[in-house]
Design an enzyme around this catalytic site. Sequence first.
Site, short mmCIF file in Angstrom:
data_model
loop_
_atom_site.label_atom_id
_atom_site.label_comp_id
_atom_site.label_asym_id
_atom_site.label_seq_id
_atom_site.Cartn_x
_atom_site.Cartn_y
_atom_site.Cartn_z
N ASP A 13 -0.97 -12.04 -8.32
CA ASP A 13 -0.44 -11.05 -7.38
C ASP A 13 0.09 -9.87 -8.21
O ASP A 13 0.57 -10.05 -9.32
CB ASP A 13 0.70 -11.67 -6.57
CG ASP A 13 1.20 -10.76 -5.46
OD1 ASP A 13 0.80 -10.97 -4.30
OD2 ASP A 13 2.00 -9.84 -5.75
N ASP A 15 -3.14 -7.72 -4.01
CA ASP A 15 -2.58 -6.37 -3.98
C ASP A 15 -2.78 -5.60 -5.30
O ASP A 15 -2.39 -4.44 -5.38
CB ASP A 15 -1.09 -6.41 -3.58
CG ASP A 15 -0.33 -7.59 -4.12
OD1 ASP A 15 -0.86 -8.29 -5.00
OD2 ASP A 15 0.81 -7.82 -3.67
N HIS A 72 8.28 -14.63 -4.22
CA HIS A 72 9.56 -13.96 -4.49
C HIS A 72 10.76 -14.81 -4.08
O HIS A 72 11.89 -14.50 -4.45
CB HIS A 72 9.66 -12.61 -3.76
CG HIS A 72 8.66 -11.60 -4.24
ND1 HIS A 72 8.56 -11.24 -5.57
CD2 HIS A 72 7.71 -10.89 -3.58
CE1 HIS A 72 7.59 -10.34 -5.70
NE2 HIS A 72 7.05 -10.11 -4.51
ZN LIG Z 1 2.44 -8.82 -4.14
#
Ligand SMILES: [Zn+2]
Length: 334
Positions: free
Chosen positions: A157, A244, A122
């Site tokens: 992810d 995740d 991110h």
């Molecule tokens: Zn993540």
Amino acid sequence: MKFGYRDICLSHDTGPRHPEGPDRLRAIRRALSREYGVEFTNPESADEDTICAVHDREYVEQVREFCADGGGQWDADTVAVPETWDAALASAGIAVWAANEALDGASGHDTPFSIGRPPGHHAIIDDAMGFCFFNNVAVAAEAALDRIDRVAILDWDVHHGNGTQDIFYERGDVFYASLHEQGLYPGTGPVEETGSDAGEKTTLNLPLPPGSDDAVYLHAFDDCITPAFERFDPDLLLVSAGFDAHERDPISRMRVSTEAFGAMTTRCQSISERFDAPLAFVLEGGYGLESLSDGVCMINEVFEGREPEEPDTEVNENGRAVVDEAREQLFESE
Ligand SMILES: [Zn+2]
């Protein structure tokens, strides 16, 4: 596999209620040591110049000062302590190590996996966000480009790696592909964004519907990701490996099984072999301690020869529609 890890990454203390805590790495290490007797390599930290190849120097200095002043809340989700600075340099350094190991010929049983934190995908050019300070996989890709011409990054992810996309959006030497849950943080990564300028058609977004399962993920690999990488012809394949999207992860609604992380790994191996692109893994998210360590262990087992089972369910219509649309954006709207 060869695992890169540094104790300093544990000292990035995000507090007792933060999902991205040091117990994540402890769980992975414990499982790998117990199940397979894995020993860990301790790569060097990245230096500031290596970080500044993808981040603004002013921002990097800001992070250093923020940590030196005691840290605190960078934003609502992203927390630093004084040790975060060293942990972030170490985390980026481990990712660079993984890319270099792969380029030096480490493959098969020796395929490198960078187990660092804070995570990275991110982090944008001039800001931290979403638990990430420096974009580890981007730093590794940029460093690798000193040695090769083209890098493909596959990000499975569950969140969109907005930082990685932004950093390379206008670049033709890095292909960024992301599988993520539609609507989840940070809300970026629509299927229409495929890159611009020299980077046209070198970004691939697969914003899959919440609840997507193994069959959808593997269909996306076979129908879209593999042909996209085939056209790009990378010299290195980096996997932004978050866990995740796992069916037991507490923060997403995806339903990816441990076995499917293995099946995705098998596909990465075959992409790597077909295009003669060495392969390295870089840890991103994953917030169920058990599902996280199960996922990492599964990848290790695939490199030890395990053949994961293929899902026997049908590809769900909504998932298939996203894959069709992504494929069209990349291949047919030219
Ligand atoms: Zn993540």
